[in-house]
Design a protein around this motif. Structure first.
Motif, PDB file in Angstrom:
ATOM      1  N   PRO A  23       0.806  -1.219   0.000  1.00 36.94           N
ATOM      2  CA  PRO A  23       0.000   0.000   0.000  1.00 36.94           C
ATOM      3  C   PRO A  23       0.842   1.275   0.000  1.00 36.94           C
ATOM      4  O   PRO A  23       1.824   1.383   0.741  1.00 36.94           O
ATOM      5  N   LEU A  24       0.430   2.226  -0.836  1.00 38.20           N
ATOM      6  CA  LEU A  24       1.095   3.524  -0.919  1.00 38.20           C
ATOM      7  C   LEU A  24       0.120   4.625  -0.541  1.00 38.20           C
ATOM      8  O   LEU A  24      -1.093   4.492  -0.722  1.00 38.20           O
ATOM      9  N   ALA A  25       0.678   5.721  -0.038  1.00 37.78           N
ATOM     10  CA  ALA A  25      -0.112   6.884   0.356  1.00 37.78           C
ATOM     11  C   ALA A  25       0.720   8.128   0.097  1.00 37.78           C
ATOM     12  O   ALA A  25       1.872   8.027  -0.336  1.00 37.78           O
ATOM     13  N   TRP A  26       0.144   9.292   0.355  1.00 35.73           N
ATOM     14  CA  TRP A  26       0.879  10.535   0.134  1.00 35.73           C
ATOM     15  C   TRP A  26       0.673  11.478   1.303  1.00 35.73           C
ATOM     16  O   TRP A  26      -0.335  11.449   1.996  1.00 35.73           O
ATOM     17  N   ASP A  27       1.683  12.322   1.491  1.00 32.57           N
ATOM     18  CA  ASP A  27       1.723  13.310   2.564  1.00 32.57           C
ATOM     19  C   ASP A  27       2.238  14.625   1.959  1.00 32.57           C
ATOM     20  O   ASP A  27       3.371  15.028   2.190  1.00 32.57           O
ATOM     21  N   PRO A  28       1.407  15.284   1.126  1.00 36.11           N
ATOM     22  CA  PRO A  28       1.883  16.426   0.343  1.00 36.11           C
ATOM     23  C   PRO A  28       2.378  17.611   1.161  1.00 36.11           C
ATOM     24  O   PRO A  28       3.255  18.337   0.722  1.00 36.11           O
ATOM     25  N   ASN A  29       1.855  17.805   2.340  1.00 39.56           N
ATOM     26  CA  ASN A  29       2.235  18.955   3.168  1.00 39.56           C
ATOM     27  C   ASN A  29       3.122  18.577   4.344  1.00 39.56           C
ATOM     28  O   ASN A  29       3.319  19.392   5.243  1.00 39.56           O
ATOM     29  N   ARG A  30       3.616  17.350   4.342  1.00 42.95           N
ATOM     30  CA  ARG A  30       4.471  16.846   5.430  1.00 42.95           C
ATOM     31  C   ARG A  30       3.760  16.839   6.781  1.00 42.95           C
ATOM     32  O   ARG A  30       4.407  16.856   7.820  1.00 42.95           O
ATOM     33  N   SER A  31       2.449  16.800   6.797  1.00 40.40           N
ATOM     34  CA  SER A  31       1.748  16.841   8.081  1.00 40.40           C
ATOM     35  C   SER A  31       2.039  15.607   8.932  1.00 40.40           C
ATOM     36  O   SER A  31       2.153  15.725  10.146  1.00 40.40           O
ATOM     37  N   ALA A  32       2.173  14.449   8.324  1.00 36.99           N
ATOM     38  CA  ALA A  32       2.544  13.250   9.082  1.00 36.99           C
ATOM     39  C   ALA A  32       4.049  13.233   9.338  1.00 36.99           C
ATOM     40  O   ALA A  32       4.501  13.005  10.462  1.00 36.99           O
ATOM     41  N   TYR A  33       4.815  13.487   8.299  1.00 34.69           N
ATOM     42  CA  TYR A  33       6.273  13.395   8.393  1.00 34.69           C
ATOM     43  C   TYR A  33       6.845  14.331   9.454  1.00 34.69           C
ATOM     44  O   TYR A  33       7.747  13.950  10.199  1.00 34.69           O
ATOM     45  N   LYS A  34       6.326  15.557   9.546  1.00 36.45           N
ATOM     46  CA  LYS A  34       6.903  16.531  10.473  1.00 36.45           C
ATOM     47  C   LYS A  34       6.738  16.112  11.939  1.00 36.45           C
ATOM     48  O   LYS A  34       7.430  16.626  12.806  1.00 36.45           O
ATOM     49  N   LEU A  35       5.852  15.164  12.212  1.00 35.05           N
ATOM     50  CA  LEU A  35       5.717  14.635  13.568  1.00 35.05           C
ATOM     51  C   LEU A  35       6.903  13.740  13.934  1.00 35.05           C
ATOM     52  O   LEU A  35       7.178  13.516  15.111  1.00 35.05           O
TER      53      LEU A  35
END
Length: 185
Positions: A129-141
């Protein structure tokens, strides 16, 4: 032949240049270290986040309670990510995809739906499964920079493995972390 007085005058200049180079190198190294700082460590609870999936719907960490989860942040333009993805597919996803209580997701950092779907079409051998995080809202955590970045989360939501970058030797460590998490209650 150069006079000793002339050579002596060059030594302070050489020393000054060397000091500047060392200062610049040290500053650059410190900036890189700060740039790749993680906001989590092994033993921390995985932060709650939700991302839209290529298959439709949303993936949320809150919805994975009681499951062992592998989260991999990547990008279509990232060479190390592209080198790692076939190994995640073959060595992790294919091995565990039918295991009850196991979930895996690849989240494209700063990428849009269309970019991820196009990448998925072009790389049909990638079935996890793939997904996207265009605004880094998940990544920045989780961090400020650095991909690929992989996490193994146990059934209680605790990070049992995390890394940034790609080293083929890490796949064995990821596999052991998954096995240990699946075996635990």
């Amino acid at each position: 032949m150069k006079s000793p007085a002339r050579s002596a005058r060059r030594l302070p200049n050489f020393g000054l240049v060397l000091a500047c180079v060392l200062l610049l190198f040290g500053s650059t190294a410190n900036l890189r270290g700060q740039e790749y700082v993680s906001h989590t460590k092994v033993g921390d609870r995985m932060p709650a986040f939700s991302v839209e999936q290529a298959s439709g719907g949303h993936f949320s960490m809150a919805g994975q309670a009681g499951k062992v989860v592998v989260v991999n942040f990547w990008a279509t333009w990232c060479g190390p990510c592209q080198a790692e993805m076939p190994h995640l597919e073959q060595d992790i996803w294919q091995k565990y995809k039918s295991t009850p209580g196991f979930v895996m997701i690849g989240i494209a950092r700063e990428q849009t739906r269309d970019v991820v779907l196009d990448f998925q079409r072009k790389h049909g051998a990638l079935t996890y499964p793939l997904a996207w995080d265009p605004n880094r809202s998940a990544y920045k955590l989780l961090a400020d920079a650095g991909i690929p970045r992989t996490y193994v989360i146990d059934r209680h939501g605790i990070i049992t493995f995390q890394n940034d970058g790609y080293d083929p030797r890490d796949l064995a460590t990821i596999d052991r972390a998954i096995q240990k998490a699946l075996a635990a209650n």
